[in-house]
Design an enzyme around this catalytic site. Sequence first.
Site, PDB file in Angstrom:
ATOM      1  N   LYS A  92      32.916  11.711  31.239  1.00  0.00           N
ATOM      2  CA  LYS A  92      33.398  10.204  30.926  1.00  0.00           C
ATOM      3  C   LYS A  92      33.193   9.175  32.090  1.00  0.00           C
ATOM      4  CE  LYS A  92      36.613  11.448  27.166  1.00  0.00           C
ATOM      5  NZ  LYS A  92      36.827  12.929  27.324  1.00  0.00           N
TER       6      LYS A  92
HETATM    7  O1  6AU Z   1      40.447  20.147  20.293  1.00  0.00           O
HETATM    8  P1  6AU Z   1      41.236  19.537  21.386  1.00  0.00           P
HETATM    9  O2  6AU Z   1      42.101  18.471  21.248  1.00  0.00           O
HETATM   10  O3  6AU Z   1      42.139  20.626  22.045  1.00  0.00           O
HETATM   11  O4  6AU Z   1      40.131  19.256  22.686  1.00  0.00           O
HETATM   12  C1  6AU Z   1      39.336  17.943  22.488  1.00  0.00           C
HETATM   13  C2  6AU Z   1      38.414  17.943  23.555  1.00  0.00           C
HETATM   14  C3  6AU Z   1      38.928  17.702  24.887  1.00  0.00           C
HETATM   15  C4  6AU Z   1      38.719  16.058  25.099  1.00  0.00           C
HETATM   16  O5  6AU Z   1      38.569  15.601  26.447  1.00  0.00           O
HETATM   17  C5  6AU Z   1      37.709  15.696  24.235  1.00  0.00           C
HETATM   18  O6  6AU Z   1      37.378  16.891  23.155  1.00  0.00           O
HETATM   19  N1  6AU Z   1      37.799  14.502  23.489  1.00  0.00           N
HETATM   20  C6  6AU Z   1      36.763  13.567  23.660  1.00  0.00           C
HETATM   21  C7  6AU Z   1      35.179  13.823  24.450  1.00  0.00           C
HETATM   22  C8  6AU Z   1      34.514  14.891  23.937  1.00  0.00           C
HETATM   23  O7  6AU Z   1      34.765  13.080  24.979  1.00  0.00           O
HETATM   24  C9  6AU Z   1      36.600  12.552  23.266  1.00  0.00           C
HETATM   25  C10 6AU Z   1      37.668  11.784  22.504  1.00  0.00           C
HETATM   26  O8  6AU Z   1      37.834  11.058  21.781  1.00  0.00           O
HETATM   27  N2  6AU Z   1      38.691  12.705  22.104  1.00  0.00           N
HETATM   28  C11 6AU Z   1      38.992  13.945  22.547  1.00  0.00           C
HETATM   29  O9  6AU Z   1      39.596  14.847  22.442  1.00  0.00           O
HETATM   30  O10 6AU Z   1      38.428  18.249  25.960  1.00  0.00           O
END
Ligand code: 6AU
Length: 263
Positions: A92
Amino acid sequence: MGCEAWGQRYASCNDPLTRKYMEISEKKQSLVCLAADKTTMAEMFSLLEKVAPFISVLKTHVDLIDDWNMDDWMRFCKLANEHDLLVFEDRKFADIGKISQRQMGGVYNIRKWADLVTSHLISGPDIVDGLQKGWASVNRSGSVLLLAQMSSRGNLLLPEYCGDVVKLGRTHNGVLGFIGNGSDVEGIKFLKNLVGENKMIWTPGVNISVGDGELGQRYGDPREAILAGSDCIIIGSGIHQSADPAAAAEEYAKVSWDAFCER
Ligand code: 6AU
């Protein structure tokens, strides 16, 4: 290698990494990116060995690892590549172009091992050029996923901003696609309408148990996300917190591929 499932989108795509993702996902029949949010190298290796056959992309947060060192990390990334995975550092980035370029180096040296990175576009379009220069400086290529939406409660990436991000990112060769909010089906449809067919939409905030997660995270259904236009579901705790991560990854892969074929 052909790519029947992606059809016209594959045929008309000339971005090597997008094509590679399409090929891997078809071969593995999985639109799953694992968010490998573990905190030790041993846990990272163990998780990777368990789930590799069922995922197409390995997403990392390199700065979560307590015992990080470059040698182990390069071994880990090599193993991921041997398992036919793209390595995606969810950094990010958000700074001005020249600093983002330098942040691709530094202690973690992301440009040396990541195929993909996430970036905000809050500082303007030069950030993408900065990141691309980072890869070019070590004779590697990579691509950027721009945050057009987020899954977390109360985030400030509102529809107007989302539209501006897509407008700038849609035509940039250094951009593979956009991060969308997997917890909001209408939001994904809105984003898909802006993005069209040439760039990808990858969605975090997806879990088979929908609803609220920890600290403002929100989850939507994987099948619904793909039917609405997501090209890749990013799954963290749904896999790595499961008692059986391999079985969970296999299940997400099946749901994702079935939904994709349905779409
Ligand atoms: O399924 P989770 O909630 O355990 O993990 C979600 C993953 C984490 C966050 O850093 C990432 O997705 N993420 C991102 C990304 C990919 O950039 C953006 C966002 O809006 N929400 C999010 O959860 O590694």
